[in-house]
Design an enzyme around this catalytic site. Sequence first.
Site, PDB file in Angstrom:
ATOM      1  N   CYS A 184      21.371   6.751 -36.698  1.00 49.41           N
ATOM      2  CA  CYS A 184      21.260   6.042 -37.981  1.00 49.41           C
ATOM      3  C   CYS A 184      20.616   6.961 -39.026  1.00 49.41           C
ATOM      4  O   CYS A 184      19.511   7.463 -38.806  1.00 49.41           O
ATOM      5  CB  CYS A 184      20.416   4.784 -37.819  1.00 49.41           C
ATOM      6  SG  CYS A 184      20.178   3.914 -39.379  1.00 49.41           S
ATOM      7  N   CYS A 225      16.782  -1.338 -36.044  1.00 47.98           N
ATOM      8  CA  CYS A 225      18.086  -0.736 -35.801  1.00 47.98           C
ATOM      9  C   CYS A 225      18.005   0.038 -34.488  1.00 47.98           C
ATOM     10  O   CYS A 225      16.994   0.665 -34.195  1.00 47.98           O
ATOM     11  CB  CYS A 225      18.403   0.213 -36.943  1.00 47.98           C
ATOM     12  SG  CYS A 225      19.762   1.315 -36.565  1.00 47.98           S
ATOM     13  N   CYS A 240      22.919  -3.073 -38.393  1.00 45.88           N
ATOM     14  CA  CYS A 240      22.140  -2.288 -39.351  1.00 45.88           C
ATOM     15  C   CYS A 240      22.974  -2.029 -40.610  1.00 45.88           C
ATOM     16  O   CYS A 240      24.089  -1.529 -40.512  1.00 45.88           O
ATOM     17  CB  CYS A 240      21.729  -0.969 -38.696  1.00 45.88           C
ATOM     18  SG  CYS A 240      21.022   0.198 -39.857  1.00 45.88           S
ATOM     19  N   TYR A 244     -24.529  -1.744 -55.201  1.00 50.11           N
ATOM     20  CA  TYR A 244     -24.855  -2.398 -56.464  1.00 50.11           C
ATOM     21  C   TYR A 244     -26.125  -3.233 -56.446  1.00 50.11           C
ATOM     22  O   TYR A 244     -26.504  -3.788 -57.464  1.00 50.11           O
ATOM     23  CB  TYR A 244     -23.693  -3.262 -56.947  1.00 50.11           C
ATOM     24  CG  TYR A 244     -23.139  -4.215 -55.898  1.00 50.11           C
ATOM     25  CD1 TYR A 244     -21.842  -4.042 -55.431  1.00 50.11           C
ATOM     26  CD2 TYR A 244     -23.888  -5.268 -55.396  1.00 50.11           C
ATOM     27  CE1 TYR A 244     -21.310  -4.895 -54.486  1.00 50.11           C
ATOM     28  CE2 TYR A 244     -23.370  -6.121 -54.457  1.00 50.11           C
ATOM     29  CZ  TYR A 244     -22.083  -5.935 -53.996  1.00 50.11           C
ATOM     30  OH  TYR A 244     -21.558  -6.775 -53.059  1.00 50.11           O
ATOM     31  N   LYS A 248     -16.184  -6.609 -60.349  1.00 50.60           N
ATOM     32  CA  LYS A 248     -16.343  -7.255 -59.040  1.00 50.60           C
ATOM     33  C   LYS A 248     -15.296  -6.675 -58.087  1.00 50.60           C
ATOM     34  O   LYS A 248     -14.105  -6.964 -58.206  1.00 50.60           O
ATOM     35  CB  LYS A 248     -16.169  -8.764 -59.188  1.00 50.60           C
ATOM     36  CG  LYS A 248     -16.361  -9.528 -57.903  1.00 50.60           C
ATOM     37  CD  LYS A 248     -16.394 -11.025 -58.187  1.00 50.60           C
ATOM     38  CE  LYS A 248     -16.547 -11.855 -56.932  1.00 50.60           C
ATOM     39  NZ  LYS A 248     -15.483 -11.688 -55.968  1.00 50.60           N
ATOM     40  N   GLU A 261     -20.827  -5.917 -64.195  1.00 53.08           N
ATOM     41  CA  GLU A 261     -20.172  -4.891 -63.368  1.00 53.08           C
ATOM     42  C   GLU A 261     -18.839  -5.415 -62.869  1.00 53.08           C
ATOM     43  O   GLU A 261     -18.707  -6.617 -62.632  1.00 53.08           O
ATOM     44  CB  GLU A 261     -21.026  -4.605 -62.108  1.00 53.08           C
ATOM     45  CG  GLU A 261     -22.426  -4.167 -62.384  1.00 53.08           C
ATOM     46  CD  GLU A 261     -23.320  -4.356 -61.142  1.00 53.08           C
ATOM     47  OE1 GLU A 261     -22.794  -4.428 -60.009  1.00 53.08           O
ATOM     48  OE2 GLU A 261     -24.535  -4.449 -61.335  1.00 53.08           O
ATOM     49  N   TYR A 271      -8.727  22.568 -44.778  1.00 54.70           N
ATOM     50  CA  TYR A 271      -9.866  21.662 -44.573  1.00 54.70           C
ATOM     51  C   TYR A 271     -10.215  21.596 -43.084  1.00 54.70           C
ATOM     52  O   TYR A 271     -11.372  21.731 -42.690  1.00 54.70           O
ATOM     53  CB  TYR A 271      -9.518  20.275 -45.121  1.00 54.70           C
ATOM     54  CG  TYR A 271     -10.605  19.257 -44.935  1.00 54.70           C
ATOM     55  CD1 TYR A 271     -11.617  19.113 -45.872  1.00 54.70           C
ATOM     56  CD2 TYR A 271     -10.617  18.423 -43.815  1.00 54.70           C
ATOM     57  CE1 TYR A 271     -12.625  18.182 -45.698  1.00 54.70           C
ATOM     58  CE2 TYR A 271     -11.617  17.488 -43.630  1.00 54.70           C
ATOM     59  CZ  TYR A 271     -12.622  17.370 -44.575  1.00 54.70           C
ATOM     60  OH  TYR A 271     -13.607  16.445 -44.401  1.00 54.70           O
ATOM     61  N   ASP A 272      -9.163  21.405 -42.268  1.00 58.34           N
ATOM     62  CA  ASP A 272      -9.398  21.316 -40.824  1.00 58.34           C
ATOM     63  C   ASP A 272     -10.070  22.576 -40.290  1.00 58.34           C
ATOM     64  O   ASP A 272     -10.906  22.515 -39.396  1.00 58.34           O
ATOM     65  CB  ASP A 272      -8.071  21.092 -40.076  1.00 58.34           C
ATOM     66  CG  ASP A 272      -7.512  19.713 -40.352  1.00 58.34           C
ATOM     67  OD1 ASP A 272      -8.279  18.858 -40.837  1.00 58.34           O
ATOM     68  OD2 ASP A 272      -6.307  19.500 -40.106  1.00 58.34           O
ATOM     69  N   LYS A 321     -14.081 -14.751 -62.831  1.00 60.32           N
ATOM     70  CA  LYS A 321     -12.864 -14.377 -62.093  1.00 60.32           C
ATOM     71  C   LYS A 321     -11.700 -14.192 -63.061  1.00 60.32           C
ATOM     72  O   LYS A 321     -11.473 -15.039 -63.933  1.00 60.32           O
ATOM     73  CB  LYS A 321     -12.508 -15.483 -61.082  1.00 60.32           C
ATOM     74  CG  LYS A 321     -13.526 -15.639 -59.959  1.00 60.32           C
ATOM     75  CD  LYS A 321     -13.537 -14.465 -59.006  1.00 60.32           C
ATOM     76  CE  LYS A 321     -12.613 -14.634 -57.847  1.00 60.32           C
ATOM     77  NZ  LYS A 321     -13.030 -15.525 -56.811  1.00 60.32           N
ATOM     78  N   SER A 376     -23.706 -15.450 -51.889  1.00 62.04           N
ATOM     79  CA  SER A 376     -22.464 -15.235 -52.640  1.00 62.04           C
ATOM     80  C   SER A 376     -22.653 -15.850 -54.020  1.00 62.04           C
ATOM     81  O   SER A 376     -23.703 -16.405 -54.328  1.00 62.04           O
ATOM     82  CB  SER A 376     -21.283 -15.841 -51.905  1.00 62.04           C
ATOM     83  OG  SER A 376     -21.440 -17.228 -51.834  1.00 62.04           O
ATOM     84  N   LEU A 377     -21.644 -15.719 -54.860  1.00 63.92           N
ATOM     85  CA  LEU A 377     -21.821 -16.093 -56.262  1.00 63.92           C
ATOM     86  C   LEU A 377     -21.022 -17.327 -56.629  1.00 63.92           C
ATOM     87  O   LEU A 377     -19.948 -17.573 -56.076  1.00 63.92           O
ATOM     88  CB  LEU A 377     -21.346 -14.943 -57.156  1.00 63.92           C
ATOM     89  CG  LEU A 377     -22.120 -13.636 -57.047  1.00 63.92           C
ATOM     90  CD1 LEU A 377     -21.477 -12.576 -57.918  1.00 63.92           C
ATOM     91  CD2 LEU A 377     -23.561 -13.853 -57.466  1.00 63.92           C
ATOM     92  N   LYS A 391     -25.094 -10.289 -64.197  1.00 63.33           N
ATOM     93  CA  LYS A 391     -26.410 -10.406 -63.560  1.00 63.33           C
ATOM     94  C   LYS A 391     -27.510 -10.366 -64.614  1.00 63.33           C
ATOM     95  O   LYS A 391     -27.447  -9.537 -65.529  1.00 63.33           O
ATOM     96  CB  LYS A 391     -26.633  -9.234 -62.589  1.00 63.33           C
ATOM     97  CG  LYS A 391     -25.566  -9.099 -61.539  1.00 63.33           C
ATOM     98  CD  LYS A 391     -25.724  -7.821 -60.719  1.00 63.33           C
ATOM     99  CE  LYS A 391     -24.553  -7.758 -59.733  1.00 63.33           C
ATOM    100  NZ  LYS A 391     -24.590  -6.554 -58.912  1.00 63.33           N
ATOM    101  N   ASP A 397     -13.059  -5.987 -54.963  1.00 66.22           N
ATOM    102  CA  ASP A 397     -12.472  -6.868 -53.957  1.00 66.22           C
ATOM    103  C   ASP A 397     -12.485  -6.147 -52.616  1.00 66.22           C
ATOM    104  O   ASP A 397     -11.535  -5.473 -52.243  1.00 66.22           O
ATOM    105  CB  ASP A 397     -11.037  -7.206 -54.376  1.00 66.22           C
ATOM    106  CG  ASP A 397     -10.553  -8.466 -53.690  1.00 66.22           C
ATOM    107  OD1 ASP A 397     -11.367  -9.132 -53.037  1.00 66.22           O
ATOM    108  OD2 ASP A 397      -9.356  -8.755 -53.805  1.00 66.22           O
ATOM    109  N   CYS A 426      23.828   1.962 -40.666  1.00 67.28           N
ATOM    110  CA  CYS A 426      24.694   2.662 -39.715  1.00 67.28           C
ATOM    111  C   CYS A 426      25.595   1.730 -38.921  1.00 67.28           C
ATOM    112  O   CYS A 426      26.460   2.191 -38.192  1.00 67.28           O
ATOM    113  CB  CYS A 426      23.862   3.506 -38.758  1.00 67.28           C
ATOM    114  SG  CYS A 426      23.037   2.519 -37.510  1.00 67.28           S
TER     115      CYS A 426
END
Length: 682
Positions: free
Chosen positions: A431, A426, A408, A226, A118, A116, A40-41, A314, A86-87, A290, A120, A411
């Site tokens: 370790c 640590c 730790c 949306y 919702k 639809e 890709y690169d 919700k 907002s709703l 909606k 987050d 170790c």
Amino acid sequence: MVFLLLEEARKRVEELRKEIRKHDYYYYVLDSPIITDAEYDALVRELVELEKQFPELVTPDSPTQRVGGEPLPEFQSVEHPVPLLSLANAFEPEELRDFDRRVRQLAGTDVDYVVEPKIDGLSVALTYENGIFVQGATRGDGYTGEDVTENLKMIRILPLVLPSAPRRLVVRGEAFMPKKAFARLNEERENSGEPPFANPRNAAAGSIRQLDPKVTASRTLGIYLYQILVIEGEEIKTQVEALEFLKKLGLPVQEHWCHCQNIEEVIEYCLEWTEKRHDLNYEIDGMVVKVNSLALQNSLGTTAKSPRWAIAYKFPAEQAVTRVRDIIVRVGRTGVLTPTAVLDPVQVGGVTVSRATLHNEDMIREKDIRIGDYVVVQRAGDVIPEVVRSLPERRTGEEKVFRMPEYCPVCGARVIRPEGEVAVRCTGIACPARLKEAILHFVSREAMDIEGIGPALVNQLVDRGLVKDPADLYYLRKEDLVGLERMGEKSATNLLQAIERSKNRGLARLIYALGIRYVGVRAAEILAERFGSIDALASASIEDLTGIPEIGPKIAASIVSFFREEQTKKVLEKLAKAGVKTKEEKAEAKAAEKPLAGKQFVLTGALSIPRKEAEKLIKELGGTVTSSVSRKTDYVVVGENPGRKYDQARQLGITLLDEKAFMELVEKSGRKEDREKEDFPG
Ligand code: IVH
């Protein structure tokens, strides 16, 4: 470089862009790439080269335009053309029926809806003018948001150009972080001692509200659109048409939504998704209902905060109560200790949870979670279970308070918790939990620069027990290497030669290579110059170290605790025995050359120059300044109204200097140094 004619270049550029977009889709949308990162690169690099050669071929939608400009001093504010409301929320099906009754009453007819998931995430508004993405803004307070155009360009599935688009289009959508990317990011953050994001929404917001778009570019983000806020040159009549239209334009739109003829169908769809919510690779916390007709939406209008034509259903929170059997500590690959609760297995949102991260000791203390406690657990951001709170009312008195170990668990080295950090780490250089990282750091370019050792080889060396600490590299034999994957006679010989060459990198690089927390390249150089040998550095006290202008108490504490470890001592011995250079003859001589080298000063009382100034004079001439008087102190400089240090110095018989005597000493030493500089110019 191959030179192409403009026309040939144009063809190739177009091919490359198509190819890159295709792979973006596999990587970011399907989450299953079909080529390697390196391949890709290579495509991107070829495109960058061609665009450099033919700047006239650069277009705003080229994948190269997503590399992230310079960081901004602050975000510009953007006024939204229409408010981003907002709703209101519904938690029960009955509340959806109430909503429907109100809508039908106002409409005077039956009403159909679009439902639809919702998402987050972070709400944003995007503007396309004649198909070109010109601006992206956060929701802000709904009226004014922040201009995050450059950051949104870093979202690879967002088209920067729409082939056939209306004159002007402003769309609202949600930027989000897919679950897997969120889990990965948090793991990285915990490993490097940064606080994890509480949920994917915070992670998405934190990634987009970044003044440096390069940070955004480094995060995996998605976006779904949306809602059409403004459209010129096209007529859209319903939400169904809107979603289909956006999709046709090539904009990302959620695959799942439903056109429902009445509220019972709406409820059925909402309940269906309450069960299926985990099937998506992004987080949803409910469903948005909606009114389908945009004309009806318009006539229903809005209240002060939210539209009358939509409501959010919700999902119920997914929590459960269980008992903490134990709190264990895991050590991540960078050495961070993470406390983890071992739970009586419990079902949370359809998944059995038997472990939950407790993040760090501060959080355990704040939430007062004890071993044996009953606790509420939830699946935060759907992926990592976490303990929400304890239930002290259910305690029997048998519960035990958890303490972070001082050593730790893997170790046995001492752990440190630097001031101002929540993470405990640590310090063991050998370790096993952090060995692979420690070795990769040790061989890295700015450290011992051993070419030919990369992650694949380190994995094999450690997994086969050939290398148990970085010093073991110098004890590898050819027969250890031959037979490892992709390792023939020739490459084994080359590798051994590279290891051999690294023995003479010098003290500064060795100090850096040890991977002492907070000791970067620059600090390592300063320490090398000051101490001249690893042994001298290893026996330095906190005071010796903080006496150096660039070394603060945090670095000093980390250095002292590192060298106190048995593991460190063993590794240093092995390094020296292998012939790794641990001294800097020149630097040692240079440090010793300074007129006040090795002299320890203590200041007490008020001087006519600021104390910082006096300290600087001493340090510039090679001396150190400590805060308390001991037998090691050479001079105590006594100002007006001296404190206890004056009496202590007299008791110990240490040379006292009043300000005049001190200034004379400084001047004399300064002259001496100047003379020497003249003797040895450069
Ligand atoms: S429609 C005026 N649809 O949920 C109505 N919102 O308070 C505009 N959200 O802030 C919102 N997915 O950021 C809509 N499919 C979706 C959504 C969605 C997520 C967010 C949006 C809004 C919040 C509701």
